[in-house]
Design a protein around this motif. Sequence first.
Motif, PDB file in Angstrom:
ATOM      1  N   GLU A  19      42.655  37.508 -26.809  1.00  0.00           N
ATOM      2  CA  GLU A  19      41.276  37.827 -26.438  1.00  0.00           C
ATOM      3  C   GLU A  19      40.372  37.818 -27.670  1.00  0.00           C
ATOM      4  OE1 GLU A  19      43.715  39.918 -26.636  1.00  0.00           O
ATOM      5  OE2 GLU A  19      43.019  41.561 -27.887  1.00  0.00           O
ATOM      6  N   ASP A  20      40.928  38.203 -28.811  1.00  0.00           N
ATOM      7  CA  ASP A  20      40.144  38.197 -30.041  1.00  0.00           C
ATOM      8  C   ASP A  20      39.934  36.768 -30.538  1.00  0.00           C
ATOM      9  OD1 ASP A  20      40.082  41.084 -30.189  1.00  0.00           O
ATOM     10  OD2 ASP A  20      42.207  40.947 -30.692  1.00  0.00           O
ATOM     11  N   GLU A  54      44.524  45.990 -30.903  1.00  0.00           N
ATOM     12  CA  GLU A  54      45.493  44.989 -31.331  1.00  0.00           C
ATOM     13  C   GLU A  54      44.817  43.631 -31.419  1.00  0.00           C
ATOM     14  OE1 GLU A  54      48.267  45.670 -28.128  1.00  0.00           O
ATOM     15  OE2 GLU A  54      47.699  43.772 -27.229  1.00  0.00           O
ATOM     16  N   VAL A  55      45.413  42.760 -32.215  1.00  0.00           N
ATOM     17  CA  VAL A  55      44.858  41.416 -32.389  1.00  0.00           C
ATOM     18  C   VAL A  55      45.615  40.454 -31.490  1.00  0.00           C
ATOM     19  CG1 VAL A  55      44.326  39.586 -34.025  1.00  0.00           C
ATOM     20  CG2 VAL A  55      44.208  41.975 -34.751  1.00  0.00           C
ATOM     21  N   GLY A  56      44.883  39.903 -30.556  1.00  0.00           N
ATOM     22  CA  GLY A  56      45.543  39.033 -29.594  1.00  0.00           C
ATOM     23  C   GLY A  56      44.672  37.873 -29.180  1.00  0.00           C
ATOM     24  N   ASP A  84      40.505  42.539 -34.648  1.00  0.00           N
ATOM     25  CA  ASP A  84      40.445  43.092 -33.291  1.00  0.00           C
ATOM     26  C   ASP A  84      38.991  43.250 -32.863  1.00  0.00           C
ATOM     27  OD1 ASP A  84      40.772  44.324 -30.866  1.00  0.00           O
ATOM     28  OD2 ASP A  84      41.088  46.319 -31.766  1.00  0.00           O
ATOM     29  N   SER A 112      37.883  42.903 -29.738  1.00  0.00           N
ATOM     30  CA  SER A 112      37.743  43.432 -28.380  1.00  0.00           C
ATOM     31  C   SER A 112      37.850  44.955 -28.355  1.00  0.00           C
ATOM     32  CB  SER A 112      38.827  42.837 -27.462  1.00  0.00           C
ATOM     33  OG  SER A 112      40.098  43.349 -27.813  1.00  0.00           O
ATOM     34  N   GLY A 113      38.305  45.548 -29.465  1.00  0.00           N
ATOM     35  CA  GLY A 113      38.355  47.002 -29.553  1.00  0.00           C
ATOM     36  C   GLY A 113      39.523  47.629 -28.825  1.00  0.00           C
ATOM     37  N   ASP A 114      40.563  46.844 -28.497  1.00  0.00           N
ATOM     38  CA  ASP A 114      41.701  47.419 -27.777  1.00  0.00           C
ATOM     39  C   ASP A 114      42.830  47.824 -28.724  1.00  0.00           C
ATOM     40  OD1 ASP A 114      42.614  44.962 -28.496  1.00  0.00           O
ATOM     41  OD2 ASP A 114      43.373  44.410 -26.503  1.00  0.00           O
TER      42      ASP A 114
END
Length: 574
Positions: free
Chosen positions: A507-508, A503-505, A497, A499-501
């Motif tokens: 954007e990462d 969750e791993v998605g 993660d 992006s620091g949100d």
Amino acid sequence: MITRHSFIPMAVRLAVACLVLALGGQAALADYKSDMGYTALAAELGAAMPTGADVPVSQVEAPLVSGAYCPDDVTDSELIGKNYTWENGYAGVSGHATTVARYYYGSTLSFAPGISTINVYNANSFLTALKAGKLSDPAFETSSVQSDSWIGSYVDPVNPTSAQITKDIQTLRRFDYTIQRDDFVGVVAVNNGSATAIPSLLASSYNSITVGMSNGNHSHGLTSLQQQDGSGRIKPEIVGSTDGILESGNPAPYVSFVVPLVSGAAAELLQVAAGNSSLSLASHSQTVKAILLAGATKTQFPTWSRTPTAPLDTTYGAGQLNVYNNYHILTAGRQQASSSATVGSAGWDFNTTSASQTQTYFFDVPGTTAFKEFSVVLTWNRVLTPDSFFGMTQLNSSLANLDLKLYNASGFALGALVDSSVNTTDNIEHIYGSLLPGRYALEVSSSYAASTDYALAWRNRPTLPGDANLDGEVGPEDFGLLKDNFGVVRTDWAHGDFSGDGEVGPEDFGILKDNFGASLPGLAPFAPLVGGSDAPVGLTVTPEPASLLLLLGLSAPAWWRKRRAPARGAARGQ
Ligand SMILES: [Ca+2]
Ligand SMILES: [Ca+2]
Ligand SMILES: [Ca+2]
């Protein structure tokens, strides 16, 4: 008294070594200014680059056989036009003093060309003025920085006597006493040669900064002075690059010429501190020392190491001087301990503690980055007091035992201990390593009853976005971590993660893709290459994201949908 060979100046000893280098050496390709962050800081600051202007300095020089100890202030274009005071009378030009001066405050070669007021001492007269064993106080040091590119001892190496050893110890205490009393930055040399012993004078002091070379060819390891003077302390404390340093046109990789570079770096900091009232406590010698050591870099030295009870590397100390890091630690500002507010992830403090107190500094590593390096140094002075019976003829040494610990934290409560520096012999503690995002706390504690002034300085170096395993490179191992955790909520940097949100998605994946194949500049450039001429594997080519996925047999959208959907449902409570 002083054994004759002990005070042969380095310039005389080095004449032979210079000759060898002139015959067999090659011109250096790199240069000390870029090696030690001066070039980068000058490019960033332009006309605002500090020069050491208005910082008075002193230079202590071992005399030549002729008695000459003065730099060439008349014909050397690097040195003319400044205000020199010959503290022990004008006694002729020393080539050694001239080269030291060029790298200390020379107009183009030094880190501090703005220095214009210089007090120059003959080292023998300087030692006499310390008045070891006398009832009177040592002479005052009115300069803010003192550079000592000489070594010495009162001890006869063949027939040492206890009186001679006592004189070394009392001389060293007098030197540390003047730093405590006059609050100047003392910068002193170890000897040249990796097999030499750490000199008593002045390299074994506590309150100064002991300097070696990045090539490691200097006396290093543990001090050996007896009594209360802490055998087993690690020296040197900092090293400097000698790339491109010349004397009489020849490469001159000697400790003598690194000491003035460190001294000039200290003068730069003092100039900046003097120009901003919010930075005034950085003018204390302890703060300058903490900043210089915290700013030092280790990535040049693959063998660099420390432990909780050995705060420095036994060859390179805290690492290589870095002017760029020093400036940014200083200008990040003074930041005080607090139980209800965080400090920044770089900065410094000058404060006081005692056995009844614990100073805690909470700070955050933001979720959108991670620190490849976090470096923090704690230092304090030993305190010298006249003996109650013998007065100034016998200075007694007291050393507070401060410790430094790094904890995980939640809110303003301490969690698990991450690392510690808890040695009992030295006046330095140091923690260095990588940090994942999260809240942390630095704790300064003391087991010493008396109130003790200390300085703390810290800095960080973020790693590249996408570097999940904090090795400074974005590569297949990071992709593997991201892939294995794709779609997972409530996770962290180490699991992909970026992006620091939480969750791993995708954007990462995008962040990792953009940095795939990159590595931090200046990271362990001396890492050995397999097979000698083989190129490093896996980091020379930056694959396109499509080819990366192809390589791993994955289709991004399908893979994403498959694992992401249930995870998001869970996160939203659907
Ligand atoms: Ca300690
Ligand atoms: Ca990595
Ligand atoms: Ca994310």
